[in-house]
Scaffold this active site. Sequence first.
Site, mmCIF file in Angstrom:
data_model
loop_
_atom_site.group_PDB
_atom_site.id
_atom_site.type_symbol
_atom_site.label_atom_id
_atom_site.label_comp_id
_atom_site.label_asym_id
_atom_site.label_seq_id
_atom_site.Cartn_x
_atom_site.Cartn_y
_atom_site.Cartn_z
ATOM 1 N N HIS A 1 45.858 48.343 40.612
ATOM 2 C CA HIS A 1 45.660 48.950 41.935
ATOM 3 C C HIS A 1 46.726 48.495 42.930
ATOM 4 O O HIS A 1 46.690 48.873 44.096
ATOM 5 C CB HIS A 1 44.249 48.572 42.433
ATOM 6 C CG HIS A 1 43.728 49.436 43.522
ATOM 7 N ND1 HIS A 1 43.304 48.922 44.730
ATOM 8 C CD2 HIS A 1 43.550 50.774 43.600
ATOM 9 C CE1 HIS A 1 42.877 49.902 45.498
ATOM 10 N NE2 HIS A 1 43.016 51.046 44.841
ATOM 11 N N HIS B 1 41.045 54.516 54.336
ATOM 12 C CA HIS B 1 41.518 53.979 53.065
ATOM 13 C C HIS B 1 42.086 52.571 53.220
ATOM 14 O O HIS B 1 42.430 51.917 52.241
ATOM 15 C CB HIS B 1 42.590 54.912 52.483
ATOM 16 C CG HIS B 1 42.916 54.653 51.045
ATOM 17 N ND1 HIS B 1 44.098 54.067 50.632
ATOM 18 C CD2 HIS B 1 42.208 54.885 49.916
ATOM 19 C CE1 HIS B 1 44.101 53.968 49.312
ATOM 20 N NE2 HIS B 1 42.979 54.466 48.845
ATOM 21 N N ASP C 1 66.479 46.246 47.256
ATOM 22 C CA ASP C 1 67.532 45.223 47.228
ATOM 23 C C ASP C 1 67.001 43.803 47.402
ATOM 24 O O ASP C 1 67.710 42.923 47.876
ATOM 25 C CB ASP C 1 68.578 45.506 48.313
ATOM 26 C CG ASP C 1 69.406 46.742 48.012
ATOM 27 O OD1 ASP C 1 69.418 47.179 46.846
ATOM 28 O OD2 ASP C 1 70.038 47.276 48.945
ATOM 29 N N LYS D 1 50.206 47.965 45.128
ATOM 30 C CA LYS D 1 51.137 48.905 45.749
ATOM 31 C C LYS D 1 52.252 48.131 46.432
ATOM 32 O O LYS D 1 52.000 47.378 47.376
ATOM 33 C CB LYS D 1 50.439 49.786 46.788
ATOM 34 C CG LYS D 1 49.355 50.689 46.216
ATOM 35 C CD LYS D 1 48.068 50.438 46.935
ATOM 36 C CE LYS D 1 47.032 51.442 46.447
ATOM 37 N NZ LYS D 1 45.781 50.822 46.098
ATOM 38 N N ASP E 1 39.068 35.166 63.096
ATOM 39 C CA ASP E 1 39.199 34.335 64.307
ATOM 40 C C ASP E 1 40.396 34.728 65.163
ATOM 41 O O ASP E 1 40.946 33.906 65.904
ATOM 42 C CB ASP E 1 39.303 32.851 63.931
ATOM 43 C CG ASP E 1 38.028 32.333 63.298
ATOM 44 O OD1 ASP E 1 36.957 32.917 63.558
ATOM 45 O OD2 ASP E 1 38.104 31.364 62.530
ATOM 46 N N LYS F 1 42.579 48.540 53.851
ATOM 47 C CA LYS F 1 41.895 47.344 53.361
ATOM 48 C C LYS F 1 42.470 46.157 54.122
ATOM 49 O O LYS F 1 43.512 45.611 53.752
ATOM 50 C CB LYS F 1 42.118 47.144 51.858
ATOM 51 C CG LYS F 1 41.851 48.405 51.007
ATOM 52 C CD LYS F 1 43.129 49.028 50.580
ATOM 53 C CE LYS F 1 42.975 50.154 49.583
ATOM 54 N NZ LYS F 1 41.947 51.095 49.737
#
Length: 523
Positions: A159, A419, A166, A161, A426, A421
């Site tokens: 999952h 979508h 470079d 991404k 704090d 996450k």
Amino acid sequence: MAWSALDRLCRLPQRKTPPPARPGVEGEASSALARATSGAVGAHPNLSGVSLLDDAHDAFAARMQLAQAAERTLDLQYYIWHGDRSGTLMLEAVHQAAERGVAVRLLLDDNGISGLDTILAALDRHPNIAVRLFNPFRIRFPKAIGFVFDFHRLNRRMHNKSFTADRAVTIVGGRNIGDEYFGTGDGGLFADLDVLAVGPVVDAVAEDFERYWDCASAYPAAQILPRMSESKRQELAKRASIIERDRSSRKFVERIRDLPLIRSIVDGTIALTWAPVRLISDPPEKALGPMPESSLLAGQIESAIGEPEHELCLVAGYFVPGRQGTAMFTGLAGRGIAISVLTNSYAANDVGVVHAGYAPWRADLLSAGIRLFEICGKSRHPQSGKERRRGQRVGIGSTLRGSGGGSMAALRSSASTLHAKTFAVDRKRLFVGSFNFDPRSVHLNTEMGFVIDSAELASRVADRFEDTVPAMAYEVTQSTDGELRWIERAEGSETVHTREPDMTLADHLIIKVASQLPIGKLL
């Protein structure tokens, strides 16, 4: 006998020895991107420079510009890559980079590349492009057959991404490659968050990519995909050219041209937030079976970000706390920690059954004093969705999306699905990545993300629960008799719903039945 033959067909061949190191790596440090960032990195020892990419068009344009600016290497790792507008343009951008001499590596989870077998096979034949498929299916169509014979293996997916150019600039976050993630299509938008970063954390991402690239689950595409003529790449260029000229593509094509982000990196004028940034990720061996929790991302989060002392603000498109998670959150709330959660409503969720893993725990969370917000099912910013007929081909891939191929929300012309996450602790530390607060992310899929020690960025996320979230989401509350209520705020007025919005009687029945099934660990 036929069953045994299918079983054998679904089994993977022995993975071949990886080819020798790619060209171009030695010169990474001399690229324009590396030279442009070296001064600022040197002026901030042990810190990384980060910029949040919350605008969908900017997130797409930033990736395209990085591909165009790369001179030595491009390493791309994704769970889903669609053959739609954005996916086609992105493939052509990396193809053009390879034509310039850039060494390109594409590491793609095989569950999310429906319709791309032929073009990926053709790209893999380019001398400067290498494609590997993570945890591949042996039977290419329909892939779902593989689940029947090898569910234990194929149920575990990569999952992660990341997009690294470079070894100087990287983008990590929640977005896959596809129109719904970048707002470049006619359908719904996946509201998401990425982080563009320079500095030491880029090396960490590059090293993480290497261990995935070389792991036992990453198969060279030539072992899995049919051999294709190199002329297929000409079709990719032709299709990308058509998209660029298409009237419906004008806005995001112009954004690729006009976004100053990468230009400001090269000329040294970009405004970055400099902070300690740590990459945490699952080992690729997680795809092979259960591992000790201490070695997993879920086991690293607490030590990396620390236990909340005052406030926890969580944004999760797929929020499935379960019994253990609910006990953890209610325990924190019981100690006086202010907790706010933003997730999808049933109508906004592209995977409706996930609601069955979330809804049963709402009452317990609310009783503990936790604030719950659910994204409205109908977008407050609908797109036209009228310029193309549904299913009309606009990209290089098939219009059919098989297992893992994408979202149902993207097919609803005005749907807006959360979508992202991310969570802030704090108002001091922030996590952004691919990790969902659900059992699948904890136990089955491999995940990655950044922990950023920045009060500025963490406060920005926390503040949105006060100034932005209430206007875009239902606030879920409880009446004195324990019944759930949904408060909708719009244009200075409030509407209190006594029944869950945008759900039919059939929807309620499906969710009720699904919540009783032993599928919690699969959500």
